[in-house]
Design a protein around this motif. Structure first.
Motif, PDB file in Angstrom:
ATOM      1  N   ASP A  60       0.762  -1.067   0.215  1.00  0.00           N
ATOM      2  CA  ASP A  60       0.023   0.142  -0.174  1.00  0.00           C
ATOM      3  C   ASP A  60       0.988   1.597  -0.352  1.00  0.00           C
ATOM      4  O   ASP A  60       0.371   2.328  -0.973  1.00  0.00           O
ATOM      5  CB  ASP A  60      -0.932   0.039   1.500  1.00  0.00           C
ATOM      6  N   ALA A  61       1.744   0.959   0.582  1.00  0.00           N
ATOM      7  CA  ALA A  61       2.976   2.308   1.008  1.00  0.00           C
ATOM      8  C   ALA A  61       3.907   2.350  -0.386  1.00  0.00           C
ATOM      9  O   ALA A  61       3.322   3.836  -0.763  1.00  0.00           O
ATOM     10  CB  ALA A  61       3.556   1.818   1.785  1.00  0.00           C
ATOM     11  N   VAL A  62       3.696   2.047  -1.104  1.00  0.00           N
ATOM     12  CA  VAL A  62       4.086   1.698  -2.791  1.00  0.00           C
ATOM     13  C   VAL A  62       3.427   2.518  -3.345  1.00  0.00           C
ATOM     14  O   VAL A  62       3.518   3.425  -4.539  1.00  0.00           O
ATOM     15  CB  VAL A  62       4.894   0.166  -3.180  1.00  0.00           C
ATOM     16  N   ASP A 163       7.509  11.924  -3.574  1.00  0.00           N
ATOM     17  CA  ASP A 163       6.873  10.688  -2.791  1.00  0.00           C
ATOM     18  C   ASP A 163       7.304   9.025  -2.686  1.00  0.00           C
ATOM     19  O   ASP A 163       7.548   8.356  -2.138  1.00  0.00           O
ATOM     20  CB  ASP A 163       5.431  10.332  -4.006  1.00  0.00           C
ATOM     21  N   GLY A 164       8.828   9.792  -3.796  1.00  0.00           N
ATOM     22  CA  GLY A 164       9.022   8.034  -4.106  1.00  0.00           C
ATOM     23  C   GLY A 164       8.655   6.591  -3.643  1.00  0.00           C
ATOM     24  O   GLY A 164       7.872   6.888  -4.591  1.00  0.00           O
ATOM     25  N   LEU A 165       9.479   5.746  -2.598  1.00  0.00           N
ATOM     26  CA  LEU A 165       8.375   4.455  -3.046  1.00  0.00           C
ATOM     27  C   LEU A 165       7.658   4.103  -1.656  1.00  0.00           C
ATOM     28  O   LEU A 165       6.922   3.290  -1.263  1.00  0.00           O
ATOM     29  CB  LEU A 165       9.836   3.082  -3.308  1.00  0.00           C
ATOM     30  N   SER A 166       7.063   5.667  -0.873  1.00  0.00           N
ATOM     31  CA  SER A 166       6.061   5.893  -0.133  1.00  0.00           C
ATOM     32  C   SER A 166       5.675   7.138  -0.036  1.00  0.00           C
ATOM     33  O   SER A 166       6.376   7.990   1.070  1.00  0.00           O
ATOM     34  CB  SER A 166       7.579   4.931   1.347  1.00  0.00           C
ATOM     35  N   ALA A 167       5.198   7.297  -0.508  1.00  0.00           N
ATOM     36  CA  ALA A 167       3.828   8.550  -0.628  1.00  0.00           C
ATOM     37  C   ALA A 167       3.192   7.978   0.615  1.00  0.00           C
ATOM     38  O   ALA A 167       3.502   9.837   1.357  1.00  0.00           O
ATOM     39  CB  ALA A 167       2.559   8.585  -1.513  1.00  0.00           C
ATOM     40  N   ARG A 168       3.390   7.342   1.696  1.00  0.00           N
ATOM     41  CA  ARG A 168       2.882   7.667   3.236  1.00  0.00           C
ATOM     42  C   ARG A 168       3.863   8.572   3.780  1.00  0.00           C
ATOM     43  O   ARG A 168       3.645   8.757   4.953  1.00  0.00           O
ATOM     44  CB  ARG A 168       2.756   6.153   3.841  1.00  0.00           C
ATOM     45  N   ALA A 169       5.246   7.751   3.801  1.00  0.00           N
ATOM     46  CA  ALA A 169       6.400   8.245   4.865  1.00  0.00           C
ATOM     47  C   ALA A 169       5.803   9.981   3.897  1.00  0.00           C
ATOM     48  O   ALA A 169       6.109  11.106   5.604  1.00  0.00           O
ATOM     49  CB  ALA A 169       7.741   7.773   3.928  1.00  0.00           C
ATOM     50  N   ARG A 224      11.910   3.048   0.235  1.00  0.00           N
ATOM     51  CA  ARG A 224      11.784   1.958   0.177  1.00  0.00           C
ATOM     52  C   ARG A 224      11.275   1.365   1.509  1.00  0.00           C
ATOM     53  O   ARG A 224      11.859   0.902   1.941  1.00  0.00           O
ATOM     54  CB  ARG A 224      12.425   1.234  -0.306  1.00  0.00           C
ATOM     55  N   PRO A 225       9.475   0.612   2.322  1.00  0.00           N
ATOM     56  CA  PRO A 225       8.846   0.373   2.275  1.00  0.00           C
ATOM     57  C   PRO A 225       9.172  -1.200   2.407  1.00  0.00           C
ATOM     58  O   PRO A 225       9.879  -2.265   2.071  1.00  0.00           O
ATOM     59  CB  PRO A 225       7.560  -0.026   2.370  1.00  0.00           C
ATOM     60  N   GLY A 226       9.628  -1.633   4.192  1.00  0.00           N
ATOM     61  CA  GLY A 226      10.306  -3.364   4.626  1.00  0.00           C
ATOM     62  C   GLY A 226       8.860  -3.850   5.263  1.00  0.00           C
ATOM     63  O   GLY A 226       8.310  -3.142   5.163  1.00  0.00           O
ATOM     64  N   LEU A 227       9.365  -4.739   5.011  1.00  0.00           N
ATOM     65  CA  LEU A 227       8.483  -5.682   6.855  1.00  0.00           C
ATOM     66  C   LEU A 227       7.850  -5.081   7.898  1.00  0.00           C
ATOM     67  O   LEU A 227       7.329  -5.274   8.325  1.00  0.00           O
ATOM     68  CB  LEU A 227       8.476  -7.179   6.120  1.00  0.00           C
ATOM     69  N   SER A 228       8.789  -4.264   7.913  1.00  0.00           N
ATOM     70  CA  SER A 228       9.221  -3.701   9.177  1.00  0.00           C
ATOM     71  C   SER A 228       8.653  -2.241   9.655  1.00  0.00           C
ATOM     72  O   SER A 228       7.808  -1.395  10.145  1.00  0.00           O
ATOM     73  CB  SER A 228      10.328  -3.814  10.349  1.00  0.00           C
ATOM     74  N   VAL A 229       9.072  -1.626   8.412  1.00  0.00           N
ATOM     75  CA  VAL A 229       8.738  -0.358   8.793  1.00  0.00           C
ATOM     76  C   VAL A 229       7.891   0.311   7.251  1.00  0.00           C
ATOM     77  O   VAL A 229       9.097   0.004   6.406  1.00  0.00           O
ATOM     78  CB  VAL A 229       9.998   1.003   8.852  1.00  0.00           C
ATOM     79  N   ALA A 230       7.049   1.037   6.727  1.00  0.00           N
ATOM     80  CA  ALA A 230       7.048   1.387   5.581  1.00  0.00           C
ATOM     81  C   ALA A 230       6.691   2.341   5.531  1.00  0.00           C
ATOM     82  O   ALA A 230       6.140   3.067   4.928  1.00  0.00           O
ATOM     83  CB  ALA A 230       4.952   0.924   6.117  1.00  0.00           C
ATOM     84  N   ASP A 231       6.606   3.490   6.708  1.00  0.00           N
ATOM     85  CA  ASP A 231       6.898   4.584   6.819  1.00  0.00           C
ATOM     86  C   ASP A 231       8.376   5.648   6.792  1.00  0.00           C
ATOM     87  O   ASP A 231       7.839   6.857   7.337  1.00  0.00           O
ATOM     88  CB  ASP A 231       5.755   5.608   7.634  1.00  0.00           C
ATOM     89  N   SER A 232       9.062   5.102   6.439  1.00  0.00           N
ATOM     90  CA  SER A 232      10.074   5.356   6.497  1.00  0.00           C
ATOM     91  C   SER A 232      10.981   6.706   5.807  1.00  0.00           C
ATOM     92  O   SER A 232      10.648   6.456   4.513  1.00  0.00           O
ATOM     93  CB  SER A 232      11.189   4.743   6.674  1.00  0.00           C
ATOM     94  N   LEU A 233      11.350   7.649   5.613  1.00  0.00           N
ATOM     95  CA  LEU A 233      11.721   9.371   5.032  1.00  0.00           C
ATOM     96  C   LEU A 233      13.280   9.535   5.215  1.00  0.00           C
ATOM     97  O   LEU A 233      14.227   8.730   6.515  1.00  0.00           O
ATOM     98  CB  LEU A 233      11.265  10.118   6.216  1.00  0.00           C
TER      99      LEU A 233
END
Length: 311
Positions: A60-62, A163-169, A224-233
């Protein structure tokens, strides 16, 4: 059931409880997926479901698009001027993921203010940083052509929020991170109005910065989100930016996602040291080292420790 069997079972349960306490304490120190346990030859159902939830959050983050109007409103409240929206040459998310090269080039830059006529006057308003845009800029002149339009020197700092690979971040941390950067940098350097970049890679900031004429560009981008963090800037700093700069000519401050990751103020302090170091050295990248969190490196030099030292 014999007494021996009951004692053996009790000891096994006690051992399992001790093991679970051990892993629970260890898991409290990290977001890594450790000590997952097992159910027969497989993972426990709860751990499998947690994995699926984390994987869905990363996807979803991507793929979730950035709400540009909402972000623009929050950035405008910081008092640096009205944000400008720039798109990369990637037409949609699918093409962005397939063609990283298109994310590094702008679709067009005609909405950016040019250095000769960019309005660096203090911004009126009630935002927490109102009046800080253009702090430290040179004296006003007139626009070439003699029309009386104020002309200013290009700003010291340009900020691109990508936005990169996580607009959420970016949505969750971008405005607060920029506010912290303003607190650290605005007393010493002038800022250009912020730019929001979509379907963007880091190198897109070089095109934007070169067109704006800024001395140093800070690209705040969803990592880029991982399985631990999806909102890293992450923040990528490039001094004297121009198209064609390589990753070796940048510095990165990553893993910004309080409260679990790096905090806004700490990240801003590191960036401030790197900006000062880049201006002394005349370049950024591998030659510029961050020693802001390693005071021991400065012991015995006879000089006061500085946030960033040159490598």
């Amino acid at each position: 059931m014999s007494t021996g069997d009951r004692d053996s079972g009790a000891q096994q349960r006690q051992g399992d409880e001790h093991e679970e306490v051990f892993w629970a304490q260890l898991r409290a120190t990290t977001r890594a997926r450790i000590g997952l346990g097992r159910a027969g030859d497989a993972l426990p159902t709860a751990r499998v479901l947690e994995f699926r939830v984390a994987h869905a959050a990363a996807r979803d983050a991507v793929h979730t698009p950035l709400d540009v109007p909402a972000l623009s409103e929050r950035l405008a409240a910081l008092g640096l001027g009205e944000p400008v929206h720039v798109r990369s040459r990637a037409r949609d998310r699918a093409e962005y993921l397939r063609r990283p090269d298109l994310g590094r080039e702008p679709e067009h830059l005609d909405r950016l203010p040019t250095p000769a006529i960019a309005d660096r006057t203090p911004v009126s308003g009630t935002g927490p940083h109102a009046g800080r845009a253009g702090a430290g800029s040179g004296p006003a002149g007139t626009r070439p052509g003699g029309h009386g339009v104020p002309a200013f020197e290009p700003a010291d700092i340009g900020v691109v929020l990508a936005d990169g690979l996580s607009a959420r971040a970016l949505a969750e941390h971008g405005p607060a991170m920029l506010s912290a950067l303003i607190d650290e940098l605005a007393p010493h350097y002038s800022f250009a109005p912020p730019v929001i970049a979509t379907q963007a890679r880091v190198a897109l900031g070089d095109h934007i910065a070169a067109a704006s004429g800024v001395t140093t560009v800070l690209v705040l981008i969803g990592e880029r989100p991982g399985l631990s963090v999806a909102d890293s800037l992450g923040i990528y700093l490039t001094h004297l930016p121009r198209p064609g700069r390589t990753d070796a000519e940048r510095n990165c401050v990553s893993n910004i996602h309080p409260p679990d990751g790096l905090g806004y103020r700490s990240a801003a302090q590191v960036v401030a040291g790197l900006v000062a170091g880049a201006r002394r050295l005349g370049r950024s990248g591998v030659a510029l080292k961050d020693t802001s969190r390693s005071p021991a490196l400065d012991e015995g030099t006879g000089d006061a420790a500085t946030p960033a030292e040159l490598g």
